[in-house]
Design an enzyme around this catalytic site. Structure first.
Site, PDB file in Angstrom:
ATOM      1  N   CYS A  65       0.831  -1.205   0.000  1.00 25.62           N
ATOM      2  CA  CYS A  65       0.000   0.000   0.000  1.00 25.62           C
ATOM      3  C   CYS A  65       0.874   1.267   0.000  1.00 25.62           C
ATOM      4  CB  CYS A  65      -0.975  -0.055   1.183  1.00 25.62           C
ATOM      5  SG  CYS A  65      -2.284   1.144   1.041  1.00 25.62           S
TER       6      CYS A  65
ATOM      7  N   HIS B 120      -3.727  -5.162   0.654  1.00 25.45           N
ATOM      8  CA  HIS B 120      -3.140  -5.677   1.899  1.00 25.45           C
ATOM      9  C   HIS B 120      -3.135  -7.205   1.928  1.00 25.45           C
ATOM     10  CE1 HIS B 120      -2.629  -1.886   4.083  1.00 25.45           C
ATOM     11  NE2 HIS B 120      -3.610  -1.486   3.293  1.00 25.45           N
TER      12      HIS B 120
ATOM     13  N   GLU C 224      -1.746  -9.043   4.004  1.00 32.26           N
ATOM     14  CA  GLU C 224      -1.670  -9.538   5.391  1.00 32.26           C
ATOM     15  C   GLU C 224      -3.044  -9.751   6.028  1.00 32.26           C
ATOM     16  OE1 GLU C 224      -0.988  -6.568   4.277  1.00 32.26           O
ATOM     17  OE2 GLU C 224      -1.253  -4.960   5.722  1.00 32.26           O
TER      18      GLU C 224
ATOM     19  N   GLY D 279      -1.882 -15.763  35.611  1.00 33.65           N
ATOM     20  CA  GLY D 279      -2.314 -15.443  34.245  1.00 33.65           C
ATOM     21  C   GLY D 279      -1.324 -16.037  33.237  1.00 33.65           C
ATOM     22  N   VAL D 280      -1.678 -15.928  31.940  1.00 38.05           N
ATOM     23  CA  VAL D 280      -0.868 -16.592  30.910  1.00 38.05           C
ATOM     24  C   VAL D 280       0.576 -16.066  30.890  1.00 38.05           C
ATOM     25  CG1 VAL D 280      -0.673 -17.067  28.435  1.00 38.05           C
ATOM     26  CG2 VAL D 280      -2.919 -16.860  29.477  1.00 38.05           C
TER      27      VAL D 280
ATOM     28  N   SER E 289       2.566 -14.235  32.998  1.00 38.48           N
ATOM     29  CA  SER E 289       3.485 -14.469  34.120  1.00 38.48           C
ATOM     30  C   SER E 289       3.727 -15.969  34.305  1.00 38.48           C
ATOM     31  CB  SER E 289       2.983 -13.813  35.407  1.00 38.48           C
ATOM     32  OG  SER E 289       1.884 -14.488  35.947  1.00 38.48           O
ATOM     33  N   SER E 290       2.761 -16.805  33.955  1.00 34.39           N
ATOM     34  CA  SER E 290       2.971 -18.253  34.070  1.00 34.39           C
ATOM     35  C   SER E 290       4.034 -18.722  33.080  1.00 34.39           C
ATOM     36  CB  SER E 290       1.680 -19.018  33.783  1.00 34.39           C
ATOM     37  OG  SER E 290       0.689 -18.640  34.694  1.00 34.39           O
TER      38      SER E 290
END
Ligand code: XMP
Length: 519
Positions: free
Chosen positions: A86, A175, A177, A231-232, A234-235
């Site tokens: 673009c 685009h 993508e 949570g995802v 920090s785990s």
């Protein structure tokens, strides 16, 4: 030492398009490492040997506004293959002797393009010589540079796909993508594999190996502390560091009393018992509830919780001697400039509390091993690190927890009622195969009581609000439409099972104008 990875890569120069992150993700989905940089920051001397190809993104500018201080044009002369998308396509033409002007017919949305010439870029892209593509432009190339030839055109853009074979420059006005472009990924894959000839080097397995190696180098024999929330992000950080440095890692998990039902038990069972981490479990439930007594202002709640969390974290962190590093779950979108330009208004609307925002005054060096990853990559890496699907696919949960899902004052009775309601709701979503179709869902307890009738008795109890939304990134959201049978079932279940709730309502507002959380 930073955690920059020394891999061959595709560099994406960001001119501010809303789709730039998608380009980076598409390249990575194809198994190749990609990095994103702002057009204002990247200089030609920084383009190193491991950059095998460059993609110029779209953007809201006009090519004639692109002054020298906004883009180092020498980048176009380095002999590296370039794909312009673009606005990027217009740059390639403009700086090689072509012309760009305002289109007579702006193209926004779907357009058809038809094939006119052969090119490696379009190998297996066209189905029957015509493809549907997604356009979003007001300017267009009106004259091609001499060395360029037309590969495809649309009704309104003669130069929808162009190439300069000698220089390995390619331009697409649409685009590739976005998923609306039919077969768009093929354009990106042809560019990176057939033209840039880069090899696949990016998978959860390779990320794990690279990141563990880098973490070991960075940390040496030092100690690291990490605030684990369950949570995802920090785990995954904790488990990655656990694999890399084992007992040199100390995780601190603060139970604020505002977590979901049984969450603290699950975190201890997973991280301490199953994964054998050094987990310091702090039960600060009483301290949080005491500080929140009689506070009903949402901002005050957030500030009290954030400050107390930091105080408690510091208290326990100090007990571990000679700590040098603090691990954080910063992700790639947090670092990308374009994200913050288009991005998070939420932080201005609400003071965010995040385990990531820990104290600068602790003077610890940061280790941020996820800082080059997108959220979906973090999830896949978590699975590669043997974290359970339950942890990996969990809905986001805010730092201030249930406090901001309980407008008005907070007390233990209300917390217990809310925990039960939320638990029934989330369990029902899982049982009905809906949990993974929804971006975030929760129950809230409103500070009003209403009259009901159960059996022959009058009840006067709390109002429970359910919220379930679909979203891409939490910036905008729409409410999820349940079938009547599900709504009926869950409202019966909550009212019949929980003493204290006699009415259930469903939140049907989108974001904006509402936010996802109530406070
Ligand atoms: P809002 O309510 O602002 O929420 O539309 C957008 C997303 O952010 C989450 N959220 C938070 N996350 N600390 C966090 O870590 C916070 O203080 C916080 N407040 C909101 C919210 O759950 C949603 O996913």
């Amino acid at each position: 030492m930073s955690l920059d990875l020394n891999l061959d890569k595709i560099l994406i120069i960001d001119f501010g398009s809303q789709f730039t992150q998608l380009i980076a993700r598409r390249v990575r989905e194809l198994g190749v490492f990609s990095e994103l940089v702002s057009h204002k920051k990247i200089k030609s001397f920084q383009i190193k040997q491991n950059i095998k190809g460059i993609i110029l993104s779209g953007g809201p500018l006009n090519v004639y506004q692109l002054k020298n201080n906004l883009f180092d044009k020498k980048i176009l002369k380095l002999g590296i293959p370039i794909l312009g998308i673009c606005f990027g396509h217009q740059i390639l033409s403009k700086f090689h002797g072509g012309k760009v002007k305002k289109s007579k017919h702006r193209e926004f949305g779907l357009a058809k393009i038809f094939k006119r010439n052969k090119s490696l870029l379009i190998k297996n892209f066209f189905k029957k010589k015509i493809n549907k593509v997604w356009m979003s432009h007001a300017d267009q190339v009106s004259r091609l540079p001499k060395s360029f030839k037309v590969i495809a055109s649309s009704e309104n853009s003669k130069f929808a796909i162009v190439e300069s074979k000698i220089e390995k420059f390619f331009g697409v006005q649409f685009h590739p993508e976005v998923t609306h472009t039919e077969n768009g990924k093929k354009i990106i894959s042809n560019f990176i594999f057939l033209i840039c000839k880069i090899k696949r080097n990016w998978s959860s397995k390779s990320q794990k190996i690279q990141l563990i190696k880098k973490i070991r180098l960075q940390i040496g024999t030092n100690k690291v502390i990490c605030a684990l929330s369950g949570g995802v992000d920090s785990s995954v950080v904790a488990q990655l560091l656990n694999k890399a440095i084992g007992k040199q890692l100390y995780c601190i998990f603060v139970n604020t009393g505002l977590l979901r039902k049984n969450e603290e038990k699950q975190v201890v069972a997973t991280f301490k018992k199953k994964l054998k981490m050094n987990l310091i479990y702090v039960n600060a439930e009483k301290e949080f509830i005491r500080k929140l007594t009689n506070v009903s202002d949402p901002e005050k709640k957030r500030i009290i919780i954030g400050n107390l969390f930091i105080k408690i974290f510091e208290r326990y962190a100090k007990k571990i001697k000679n700590v040098k590093f603090l691990a954080q779950g910063t992700l790639y979108p947090d670092l990308i400039e374009s994200k913050s330009v288009t991005g998070s208004q939420t932080s201005k609307i609400k003071s965010h509390h995040n385990v990531g925002g820990l104290p600068k005054k602790m003077k610890l060096k940061l280790v941020e091993p996820l800082k080059l990853l997108f959220k979906d990559e973090v999830r896949k890496l978590g699975l590669e690190l043997n974290l359970s699907r339950d942890i990996i696919s969990r809905h986001p949960f805010p730092g201030p927890g249930l406090a901001i899902r309980m407008p008005g004052i907070i007390n233990k009775e209300k917390i217990n009622i809310l925990k039960e309601a939320d638990h029934y709701f989330i369990q029902a979503l899982k049982d009905h195969g809906l949990y993974n179709k929804i971006w975030q869902a929760y129950a809230a307890l409103l500070p009003v009581k209403t009259v009901g009738v159960m059996g022959d008795n009058r009840t006067y109890e709390y109002l429970c609000l359910l919220r379930a939304i679909t979203s891409e990134d939490g910036m905008t959201a729409d409410f999820f439409e349940f079938k009547k049978s599900f709504s009926q079932m869950i409202s019966n279940k909550i009212v019949n099972s929980i003493r204290g709730i006699n009415r259930v309502v469903y939140d049907i507002t989108s974001k904006p104008p509402s936010t996802i959380e109530l406070e």
